[in-house]
Scaffold this motif. Sequence first.
Motif, mmCIF file in Angstrom:
data_model
loop_
_atom_site.group_PDB
_atom_site.id
_atom_site.type_symbol
_atom_site.label_atom_id
_atom_site.label_comp_id
_atom_site.label_asym_id
_atom_site.label_seq_id
_atom_site.Cartn_x
_atom_site.Cartn_y
_atom_site.Cartn_z
ATOM 1 N N GLY A 62 0.807 -1.219 0.000
ATOM 2 C CA GLY A 62 0.000 0.000 0.000
ATOM 3 C C GLY A 62 0.835 1.262 0.000
ATOM 4 O O GLY A 62 0.304 2.363 -0.029
ATOM 5 N N GLN A 63 2.135 1.161 0.063
ATOM 6 C CA GLN A 63 3.011 2.339 0.009
ATOM 7 C C GLN A 63 4.422 1.906 -0.363
ATOM 8 O O GLN A 63 4.852 0.818 0.018
ATOM 9 N N SER A 64 5.138 2.782 -1.069
ATOM 10 C CA SER A 64 6.509 2.409 -1.469
ATOM 11 C C SER A 64 7.399 2.235 -0.250
ATOM 12 O O SER A 64 7.471 3.116 0.592
ATOM 13 N N PRO A 65 8.087 1.115 -0.147
ATOM 14 C CA PRO A 65 9.005 0.944 0.975
ATOM 15 C C PRO A 65 10.256 1.811 0.769
ATOM 16 O O PRO A 65 10.739 1.936 -0.352
ATOM 17 N N GLU A 66 10.721 2.427 1.843
ATOM 18 C CA GLU A 66 11.925 3.277 1.721
ATOM 19 C C GLU A 66 13.106 2.689 2.464
ATOM 20 O O GLU A 66 14.239 3.089 2.255
ATOM 21 N N ARG A 67 12.808 1.753 3.375
ATOM 22 C CA ARG A 67 13.904 1.138 4.137
ATOM 23 C C ARG A 67 14.040 -0.318 3.727
ATOM 24 O O ARG A 67 13.036 -1.019 3.556
ATOM 25 N N VAL A 68 15.288 -0.747 3.580
ATOM 26 C CA VAL A 68 15.490 -2.105 3.080
ATOM 27 C C VAL A 68 16.713 -2.751 3.738
ATOM 28 O O VAL A 68 17.693 -2.073 4.041
ATOM 29 N N VAL A 69 16.609 -4.041 4.003
ATOM 30 C CA VAL A 69 17.787 -4.835 4.356
ATOM 31 C C VAL A 69 18.021 -5.764 3.163
ATOM 32 O O VAL A 69 17.139 -6.534 2.788
ATOM 33 N N ILE A 70 19.195 -5.638 2.559
ATOM 34 C CA ILE A 70 19.511 -6.448 1.373
ATOM 35 C C ILE A 70 20.484 -7.549 1.781
ATOM 36 O O ILE A 70 21.439 -7.301 2.529
ATOM 37 N N GLY A 71 20.224 -8.745 1.304
ATOM 38 C CA GLY A 71 21.142 -9.852 1.592
ATOM 39 C C GLY A 71 22.400 -9.726 0.748
ATOM 40 O O GLY A 71 22.354 -9.201 -0.366
ATOM 41 N N ARG A 72 23.500 -10.204 1.288
ATOM 42 C CA ARG A 72 24.719 -10.271 0.479
ATOM 43 C C ARG A 72 25.437 -11.587 0.788
ATOM 44 O O ARG A 72 25.352 -12.099 1.901
ATOM 45 N N PRO A 73 26.130 -12.140 -0.216
ATOM 46 C CA PRO A 73 26.867 -13.380 0.053
ATOM 47 C C PRO A 73 28.059 -13.093 0.971
ATOM 48 O O PRO A 73 28.448 -11.929 1.118
ATOM 49 N N VAL A 74 28.636 -14.121 1.549
ATOM 50 C CA VAL A 74 29.808 -13.916 2.405
ATOM 51 C C VAL A 74 30.918 -13.253 1.587
ATOM 52 O O VAL A 74 31.570 -12.328 2.050
ATOM 53 N N HIS A 75 31.116 -13.714 0.349
ATOM 54 C CA HIS A 75 32.045 -13.033 -0.566
ATOM 55 C C HIS A 75 31.341 -12.831 -1.899
ATOM 56 O O HIS A 75 30.891 -13.795 -2.493
ATOM 57 N N PHE A 76 31.271 -11.585 -2.356
ATOM 58 C CA PHE A 76 30.854 -11.351 -3.740
ATOM 59 C C PHE A 76 31.973 -11.821 -4.665
ATOM 60 O O PHE A 76 31.760 -12.329 -5.748
ATOM 61 N N VAL A 77 33.214 -11.552 -4.204
ATOM 62 C CA VAL A 77 34.410 -11.899 -4.973
ATOM 63 C C VAL A 77 35.334 -12.632 -4.005
ATOM 64 O O VAL A 77 35.578 -12.138 -2.910
ATOM 65 N N ASP A 78 35.833 -13.793 -4.406
ATOM 66 C CA ASP A 78 36.708 -14.549 -3.506
ATOM 67 C C ASP A 78 38.088 -13.902 -3.410
ATOM 68 O O ASP A 78 38.631 -13.445 -4.427
ATOM 69 N N ASP A 79 38.655 -13.899 -2.216
ATOM 70 C CA ASP A 79 40.065 -13.491 -2.001
ATOM 71 C C ASP A 79 40.429 -12.119 -2.548
ATOM 72 O O ASP A 79 41.553 -11.917 -3.006
ATOM 73 N N ASP A 84 17.023 4.240 3.239
ATOM 74 C CA ASP A 84 17.737 3.650 4.373
ATOM 75 C C ASP A 84 18.099 2.220 3.960
ATOM 76 O O ASP A 84 17.228 1.385 3.748
ATOM 77 N N ILE A 85 19.399 1.977 3.776
ATOM 78 C CA ILE A 85 19.832 0.700 3.168
ATOM 79 C C ILE A 85 20.816 -0.006 4.093
ATOM 80 O O ILE A 85 21.830 0.576 4.480
ATOM 81 N N ALA A 86 20.501 -1.227 4.481
ATOM 82 C CA ALA A 86 21.431 -2.016 5.298
ATOM 83 C C ALA A 86 21.668 -3.355 4.617
ATOM 84 O O ALA A 86 20.877 -3.776 3.767
ATOM 85 N N PHE A 87 22.769 -3.996 4.993
ATOM 86 C CA PHE A 87 23.083 -5.320 4.434
ATOM 87 C C PHE A 87 23.151 -6.356 5.541
ATOM 88 O O PHE A 87 23.497 -6.041 6.670
ATOM 89 N N GLN A 88 22.800 -7.576 5.201
ATOM 90 C CA GLN A 88 22.965 -8.708 6.124
ATOM 91 C C GLN A 88 23.487 -9.884 5.297
ATOM 92 O O GLN A 88 23.113 -10.046 4.128
ATOM 93 N N LEU A 89 24.353 -10.692 5.910
ATOM 94 C CA LEU A 89 24.852 -11.857 5.182
ATOM 95 C C LEU A 89 23.701 -12.827 4.896
ATOM 96 O O LEU A 89 22.881 -13.107 5.779
ATOM 97 N N GLU A 90 23.672 -13.348 3.675
ATOM 98 C CA GLU A 90 22.575 -14.251 3.284
ATOM 99 C C GLU A 90 22.470 -15.490 4.191
ATOM 100 O O GLU A 90 21.365 -15.858 4.595
#
Length: 417
Positions: A118-135, A158-164
């Motif tokens: 019912g309304q555009s979300p402005e705050r988000v927690v985005i998942g991220r892998p442990v490594h996007f790029v290895d080493d 408002d943007i935050a990250f959490q490990l997937e």
Amino acid sequence: MLSPSSLPTIGIDFGTSNSAVACRVDGVARLLPIEGAATTLPTAIFFNSEDRTTHFGREAVAQYLSGTEGRLMRSLKSLLGSALMQEKTAIYDGLVSFEDIIARFLRELAVRAGRELGQSPERVVIGRPVHFVDDDPKRDERAEDSLRHAARAAGFRDIAFQLEPIAAAFDYEQRITKESIVLIVDIGGGTSDFTVVRVGPDRATRDDRSDDVLATSGVHIGGTDFDQRLNLERVMPQFGFRHTGAQGREVPSKVFFELSSWHLINWLYAAKAVRQAKELRTSYSDTRLHDRLMAVLEERHGHRIASAVEAAKIDASVTDAETTIDLSCAEAGLVATLSPADMAQQLATPLENVIACAHACVKRAGLRSNDLDAIYLTGGSSALRPFQHALRKSFAGVNLVEGDLFGGVATGLACAT
Ligand SMILES: Nc1ncnc2c1ncn2[C@@H]1O[C@H](COP(=O)(O)OP(=O)(O)OP(=O)(O)O)[C@@H](O)[C@H]1O
Ligand SMILES: [Mg+2]
């Protein structure tokens, strides 16, 4: 519908193959329908050049497969952290950066979630892998920065990250009744991620969970790498991979690597790349194989073949029987086959690396495998039969629990808000 004042943060699992959005409503995290009734949206965009419309998810793939003129992009997440991220690509008449294409995809997720909420979300927690790029911590940081910029361009404030894998652990925790130590295994399209966590109904309500995360590990191997390897070994030889020409030399292999990598296929359709592929003809002794390669490039069938290989992988895994891969787009009647034994053999090395990464996680937590109460499986590729077989063998005696393969990370991200 929610009133604006109660509008919570959403969790986005921006996956290599599939994305999902969840939101916590009245204390309960739930997945939002984002493509009809489906709670996943394949991470795919199709730019239709016939009518200049943009399509997402299953609809994007269907438009491409139906033969509509245009450009399909998949595995966008695989570009994060790569040098290609800085490049611009031609969409309709203009040049667009890959960060902007990811922003468009995230904006679409926000619009669809907003419709539901019912309304555009402005705050988000985005998942991220442990490594996007290895080493490579610098490139890894750059990958997260690009995703953050894309999320801002998509309208999130408002943007935050959490490990997937930590998000997947929070999801698993909702279903258990006693405290346990669990290895969370998330094998997706692009990465394999692990966490050893202490979970339990009493712990779920604590604000700070950092003490409960005993270790994480991750490696950049996932279902798209399995597709690539199977494509290269079972299909590309029919187009000239490892084919020896009249001078006794193999056809240069770069084109076959690119044609079998989801995120590189589009590059081969550029005029210069097609010209270079044409020039390969003199390296072939059997020019029929070159005709097939040129048919695929000129008629832009690369994604169609990659999809057929992916479908064969899933089919051979689910049925445990030999399956065929239709290559009639390259030449009438042409097929390749894939047997479960072939697949197990081709994927043995990457799967060994994935299992080694799981053991590294347990070791990093100061534990041995028999200290684990369970192994929790999530991510589409965790269903792969040869993977489960290797995991069972390597963690003998530990209970394997299969979770929500495609929605667990997003649900867990919403739990973390
Ligand atoms: N039954 C199955 N057996 C084997 N593989 C499967 C099965 N179903 C789906 N897959 C594979 O799972 C992958 C997608 O899984 P998922 O949606 O969890 O990945 P993702 O979250 O998009 O990727 P990542 O988390 O790595 O960014 C694809 O490579 C797909 O081919
Ligand atoms: Mg995933």
